[in-house]
Design a protein around this motif. Structure first.
Motif, short mmCIF file in Angstrom:
data_model
loop_
_atom_site.label_atom_id
_atom_site.label_comp_id
_atom_site.label_asym_id
_atom_site.label_seq_id
_atom_site.Cartn_x
_atom_site.Cartn_y
_atom_site.Cartn_z
N ASP A 77 0.88 -1.16 0.00
CA ASP A 77 0.00 0.00 0.00
C ASP A 77 0.92 1.22 0.00
O ASP A 77 1.76 1.37 0.90
N MET A 78 0.80 2.06 -1.00
CA MET A 78 1.77 3.15 -1.16
C MET A 78 1.64 4.21 -0.06
O MET A 78 2.63 4.84 0.31
N THR A 79 0.45 4.39 0.49
CA THR A 79 0.30 5.33 1.60
C THR A 79 1.06 4.82 2.82
O THR A 79 1.76 5.58 3.49
N ALA A 80 0.95 3.52 3.09
CA ALA A 80 1.69 2.92 4.21
C ALA A 80 3.19 2.98 3.94
O ALA A 80 3.99 3.23 4.86
N PHE A 81 3.60 2.74 2.69
CA PHE A 81 5.01 2.81 2.33
C PHE A 81 5.55 4.23 2.57
O PHE A 81 6.61 4.41 3.17
N ALA A 82 4.79 5.24 2.13
CA ALA A 82 5.20 6.63 2.33
C ALA A 82 5.31 6.95 3.83
O ALA A 82 6.24 7.63 4.27
N ARG A 83 4.39 6.43 4.62
CA ARG A 83 4.44 6.64 6.07
C ARG A 83 5.70 6.01 6.66
O ARG A 83 6.39 6.61 7.49
N SER A 84 6.03 4.78 6.21
CA SER A 84 7.25 4.11 6.68
C SER A 84 8.49 4.92 6.33
O SER A 84 9.40 5.06 7.15
N LEU A 85 8.54 5.45 5.11
CA LEU A 85 9.68 6.26 4.70
C LEU A 85 9.80 7.48 5.58
O LEU A 85 10.89 7.82 6.05
N GLY A 86 8.69 8.17 5.82
CA GLY A 86 8.71 9.34 6.67
C GLY A 86 9.19 9.03 8.07
O GLY A 86 9.95 9.81 8.66
N GLU A 87 8.76 7.89 8.61
CA GLU A 87 9.20 7.49 9.95
C GLU A 87 10.71 7.26 10.01
O GLU A 87 11.33 7.38 11.06
N LEU A 88 11.31 6.92 8.86
CA LEU A 88 12.75 6.71 8.79
C LEU A 88 13.51 7.98 8.38
O LEU A 88 14.71 7.93 8.11
N GLY A 89 12.81 9.10 8.34
CA GLY A 89 13.46 10.37 8.02
C GLY A 89 13.69 10.58 6.54
O GLY A 89 14.52 11.39 6.15
N ILE A 90 12.95 9.86 5.71
CA ILE A 90 13.11 9.99 4.25
C ILE A 90 11.95 10.79 3.69
O ILE A 90 10.79 10.37 3.77
N GLY A 91 12.27 11.96 3.15
CA GLY A 91 11.30 12.78 2.44
C GLY A 91 11.56 12.72 0.95
O GLY A 91 12.52 12.09 0.51
N ARG A 92 10.75 13.39 0.19
CA ARG A 92 10.89 13.34 -1.28
C ARG A 92 12.21 13.92 -1.77
O ARG A 92 12.70 13.55 -2.82
N ARG A 93 12.81 14.82 -1.02
CA ARG A 93 14.06 15.45 -1.45
C ARG A 93 15.28 14.95 -0.68
O ARG A 93 16.38 15.47 -0.84
N THR A 94 15.10 13.94 0.13
CA THR A 94 16.20 13.36 0.90
C THR A 94 17.04 12.47 0.01
O THR A 94 16.51 11.54 -0.59
N PRO A 95 18.35 12.72 -0.12
CA PRO A 95 19.18 11.79 -0.90
C PRO A 95 19.22 10.43 -0.21
O PRO A 95 19.40 10.35 1.01
N VAL A 96 19.01 9.37 -0.99
CA VAL A 96 18.93 8.01 -0.45
C VAL A 96 19.87 7.09 -1.22
O VAL A 96 19.96 7.17 -2.45
N VAL A 97 20.55 6.22 -0.48
CA VAL A 97 21.36 5.15 -1.07
C VAL A 97 20.85 3.84 -0.48
O VAL A 97 20.70 3.74 0.74
N VAL A 98 20.56 2.87 -1.33
CA VAL A 98 20.09 1.56 -0.87
C VAL A 98 21.12 0.50 -1.23
O VAL A 98 21.86 0.63 -2.21
N TYR A 99 21.15 -0.56 -0.42
CA TYR A 99 22.03 -1.69 -0.71
C TYR A 99 21.39 -2.96 -0.21
O TYR A 99 20.51 -2.95 0.64
N ASP A 100 21.83 -4.07 -0.77
CA ASP A 100 21.51 -5.39 -0.25
C ASP A 100 22.82 -6.17 -0.18
O ASP A 100 23.89 -5.56 -0.18
#
Length: 154
Positions: A77-100
């Motif tokens: 659910d994209m609304t829940a995903f956006a909420r999770s991102l916000g809880e992690l301090g990620i906004g639309r303009r926050t530079p993000v690097v992901v890894y696995d």
């Protein structure tokens, strides 16, 4: 410093990430996961991750619960995903690097979902955590305290 790959909008080298560690606005996402052992990603994160990284779990954060006819990992659910991102301090303009683990499907899934949600400044580590370790990157077990923000969907 290493040259960035040609697809710089998508990839970042391990050494370039190491050089950016400590940037206050940068958010690093650990997306490690194992299909055959769903708890493995969180366990790997707990044993050691890139300093400042937060963990997004494929089953919990990057997919909705599986339902018959919708595949193993349907879109969350994209609304829940956006909420999770916000809880992690990620906004639309926050530079993000992901890894696995090795820079494959889990990081790509996180990268794609962020892009799908409207985020434009997101890269994934070429070669993943393995390349990061090989480049001499430091490891932490500390869970960062990051102030929440809001993530506005596209």
């Amino acid at each position: 410093m290493d040259e960035e790959p040609a697809a710089a909008s998508q990839l970042i080298t391990a050494s370039a990430l190491i050089a950016r560690l400590g940037e206050p606005k940068l958010r690093i996402v650990d997306a490690r996961f194992e299909l055959t052992e769903p708890r493995a990603g969180a366990e790997m994160y707990a044993r050691g991750h890139v300093p400042g990284a937060v963990h997004l779990d494929l089953d919990r954060d990057l997919a909705a619960p599986a339902k018959r006819g919708e595949g193993r990992h349907p879109l969350p659910d994209m609304t829940a995903f956006a909420r999770s991102l916000g809880e992690l301090g990620i906004g639309r303009r926050t530079p993000v690097v992901v890894y696995d683990q090795t820079g494959t499907m889990y990081a790509a899934r996180a990268w794609w979902l962020l892009r799908y949600a409207g985020h434009e400044d997101v890269r994934f580590v070429d070669g993943g955590f393995a390349a990061y370790l090989a480049a001499g990157g430091p490891v932490s077990t500390e869970i960062p305290a990051i102030p929440p923000t809001s993530f506005e969907l596209n």
